[in-house]
Design a protein around this motif. Structure first.
Motif, short mmCIF file in Angstrom:
data_model
loop_
_atom_site.label_atom_id
_atom_site.label_comp_id
_atom_site.label_asym_id
_atom_site.label_seq_id
_atom_site.Cartn_x
_atom_site.Cartn_y
_atom_site.Cartn_z
N ALA B 366 0.83 -1.20 0.00
CA ALA B 366 0.00 0.00 0.00
C ALA B 366 0.87 1.25 0.00
CB ALA B 366 -0.92 0.00 1.21
N ASP B 367 1.96 1.23 0.77
CA ASP B 367 2.86 2.39 0.82
C ASP B 367 3.45 2.72 -0.54
OD1 ASP B 367 2.32 2.56 3.45
OD2 ASP B 367 4.24 1.77 4.17
N GLU B 368 3.61 1.68 -1.37
CA GLU B 368 4.16 1.91 -2.71
C GLU B 368 3.07 2.34 -3.70
OE1 GLU B 368 7.68 1.55 -3.61
OE2 GLU B 368 7.46 1.90 -1.46
N GLY B 369 1.81 2.38 -3.20
CA GLY B 369 0.69 2.79 -4.07
C GLY B 369 0.32 1.76 -5.12
N MET B 370 0.70 0.50 -4.90
CA MET B 370 0.38 -0.54 -5.91
C MET B 370 -1.01 -1.09 -5.64
SD MET B 370 4.10 -2.34 -5.70
CE MET B 370 4.27 -3.10 -7.28
N ILE B 371 -1.98 -0.44 -6.22
CA ILE B 371 -3.37 -0.72 -5.85
C ILE B 371 -3.82 -2.13 -6.28
CG2 ILE B 371 -4.30 0.42 -7.92
CD1 ILE B 371 -6.51 1.50 -6.05
N THR B 372 -3.44 -2.54 -7.51
CA THR B 372 -3.85 -3.86 -8.00
C THR B 372 -3.26 -4.96 -7.12
OG1 THR B 372 -3.63 -2.86 -10.17
CG2 THR B 372 -4.08 -5.20 -10.11
#
Lengths: 89, 566
Positions: B366-372
């Motif tokens: 989540a911190d890396e913004g990898m939503i998928t």
């Protein structure tokens, strides 16, 4: 359902299973309602919607079971499938 | 700095002593060796501790770091509790092989260079094969052979990569790299084969369930998790690992859902859990690597626990299929409770070890913004509860009344299961203590009210899905085809067809050759052979008049003289 000599364990009696289901539904409702009090700080916005975890969990499981079922139609074989070879050797 | 011997040598010595020692002495060796190993592991300081010459190279058999000690610790704990679980029922050679296997894993943990890593890697391959063979059945022998071929093949690929890196960079040091060249790809593939990554994940679910009930406990712990350690050391942040991990996670769930054999369900779930770790290594941030390491630690304990419960059930009932089992909670309550604790842990229920380690990986994503990836991991967490968290205890201990009334687990198995259950709960309830062992500084806080509520919702509604969909999950007496079909059936068919074709062509050629040989023989006989009547002599065996010969010699000499002088 009851054994003539002694009754089966409490856990598997139909009456207790009904109680357990009612209890389970109650807990499920509570976990969703709890969001009114406890805020879920999601990472992407939509994951803080009320009941998101519940709906997402349920639907993912539904899809996985259906997918597995569909895949099973192609991949399932009799459990002796490989053993036949072993016996031939 | 004082040099020290590799801590793995203690377990190797124990493996050698297990055979000749008997009775209480053997038990003493079994329990003391892992404890001594644990103590030694914590004496290894950071950095390269020992160097020694090997062929023309200088190798580093002992190098310490927090990460290495963490993995070595859980391997030693596994050897100790696994030994306790097994010692009263397992054959001495299975125990010896199990300890040598654990020694290989601990050796890999402290390997400072790729040569040492490779040597201990192969030690693991050898002795894990022996553990599979100790299953003792024809199926176990065949599965062990396939297992050995797969791992020796993986070893060759790894070795090609290691030699390439050595030749091209001049260094065998273990340091972070990315899969950018042929050499590094070979190393990555060699490691991924041991991690049960696609397309060869099937070796795991093929081999582990064929071992003995005690052997599969050892098998569940070492091979895949040393591969995870090797990935953390060599390929942190290698992007392709994220998607390989996701594939493994989903593969594990789907195949476990289709499966009927309880240990095979757990084997697929090993692939699923290792997928979480591989994915985290691919993310590569400090929190993700902490998550991968923490999850590996927690996983070894709860998966060991689940295999112990399955092993106790198989040991007591002789059955290993969901269709034969059910209702065992009546007479095996302790095994059932330990199994449920293990199942809740693998599902990542709050207050268990899975929650405090797996959510760290999700947070890193989540911190890396990898939503998928994040959503896939969340769906997978729900799926883990479905395929292992409920399915395993439900079909074994509840479901229907199978009529079986076995005794609960023997005392040593019970103690081993209780120790692991306690560890699952300890890591779940007091994560801060455990987090101190992690390789990087950790500021992750697992217990926030909102996060706990989210996972409770996710998991409980997965549970609802399980019970509502139960009719769809009725167990059948089937297996599911996997990629191992390729080498168990297709390659075999291709081999047989090739063999038959060659044999056919060969036999045809042979017939032809025999016919030709027959003709030649007749010809030779006609011209060369002699018999009683001078008229039927072959042309070369007739008697010729000396004058004719002299005439031919004169002709030849004349021709020769003419050619020579002109």
């Amino acid at each position: 359902m009851t054994d003539p000599k002694q009754q089966d364990a409490w856990l598997v009696r139909p009456s207790s299973i009904r109680i357990l289901w009612r209890f389970f539904w109650m807990i499920l409702t509570l976990t969703v309602l709890a969001q009114l009090v406890i805020k879920i700080k999601g990472s992407f916005g939509f994951d803080s919607w009320i009941g998101f975890g519940a709906v997402f969990g349920f639907i993912s499981c539904l899809l996985m079971v259906l997918f597995a079922k569909a895949l099973g139609m192609f991949l399932k074989r009799d459990q002796e499938y490989y053993l036949k070879d072993l016996k031939d050797d | 700095m004082t040099e020290m011997l590799p801590p793995a040598l203690i377990l190797i010595a124990a493996a050698i002593l297990i055979g000749p020692f008997k009775g209480h002495f053997r038990t003493l060796v079994l329990l003391a060796a892992p404890l001594l190993t644990l103590w030694t592991i914590w004496q290894v300081p950071d950095g390269v501790v020992t160097t020694m010459p090997f062929l023309n190279y200088t190798i580093e058999p002992v190098e310490g770091s927090a990460l290495r000690r963490l993995f070595a610790t859980v391997f030693a704990v596994m050897a100790l509790v696994g030994g306790l679980y097994a010692f009263r029922v397992a054959k001495w050679y299975e125990l010896a092989a199990g300890y040598a296997y654990a020694a290989g894993a601990i050796g890999v943990c402290f390997a400072g260079d790729l040569i040492t890593l490779f040597l201990f890697w192969e030690l693991m391959a050898l002795f894990s094969t022996v553990v599979v063979w100790c299953g003792g059945t024809a199926a176990a022998r065949a599965a062990g052979m396939r297992y050995a071929i797969m791992h020796l093949f993986g070893g060759i690929i790894l070795k090609v990569g290691i030699e390439g890196v050595g030749v091209h960079t001049g260094s065998f040091d273990i340091q972070p790299m990315l899969a950018t060249s042929f050499d590094t790809w070979m190393i990555l593939i060699g490691i991924l084969i041991n991690a049960a990554a696609p397309p060869v994940s099937a070796w795991l679910s093929d081999a582990y369930p064929e071992a003995s009930p005690t052997g599969s406990v050892f098998l569940s712990a070492f091979t895949t998790k040393t591969a995870v350690l090797a990935l953390i050391l060599l390929f942190p942040g290698e992007g392709i690992l994220v998607w390989i991990g996701i594939f493994m996670i989903i593969y594990g769930i789907i195949f476990a859902l289709l499966e009927n054999d309880i240990r095979r369900i757990l084997a697929f779930s090993v692939v699923n859990q290792v997928g979480f770790m591989v994915c985290a290594v691919g993310i590569g941030t400090e929190m993700a690597l902490n998550g991968a390491a923490a999850h590996a630690f927690a996983h070894i304990i709860y998966k060991g626990l689940l295999f112990m419960c399955a092993g106790a059930v198989i040991y007591r009932t002789g059955f290993s299929k969901c269709t034969d089992l059910g209702g065992l909670f009546r007479t095996m309550p302790l095994t059932a409770i330990c199994g449920i604790i293990g199942a809740l842990s693998i599902s990542g229920f709050p207050l268990t070890s899975g929650f405090t380690t797996k959510t760290m990986i999700s947070q890193a994503v989540a911190d890396e913004g990898m939503i998928t990836v994040y959503l896939l991991l969340a769906a997978a967490s729900a799926g883990v509860f479905l395929h292992a968290g409920i399915k395993f205890p439900w079909f074994v201990f509840f479901q229907k009344d199978s009529g079986l009334r076995p005794k609960d687990a023997p005392w040593n198995m019970a103690v081993a299961m209780i120790i692991f259950s306690a560890l699952c709960l300890f890591i779940g309830i007091f994560p801060e203590t455990f987090y101190q062992l992690l390789p990087y500084e950790n500021n992750y806080v697992p217990y926030k009210a909102g996060k706990v509520l989210f996972y409770v919702q996710l998991l409980l509604f997965s549970g609802l899905a399980f019970f509502l969909l139960l009719p769809l999950m009725k167990r059948t007496l089937t297996i599911s085809l996997d990629t191992d079909w390729l080498w168990r059936v297709m390659f075999r068919k291709i081999g047989e067809t090739t063999f038959n074709t060659v044999a056919y062509v060969g036999s045809r050629l042979e017939t032809k050759a025999q016919a030709t040989a027959g003709n030649l023989a007749a010809l030779a006989k006609r011209h060369l052979s002699s018999s009683n009547s001078p008229e039927s002599f072959g042309v070369f065996s007739r008697t010729w008049a000396i004058g004719t010969t002299a005439l031919w010699v004169v002709v030849l000499l004349t021709v020769y003289a003419l050619v020579y002088f002109t």
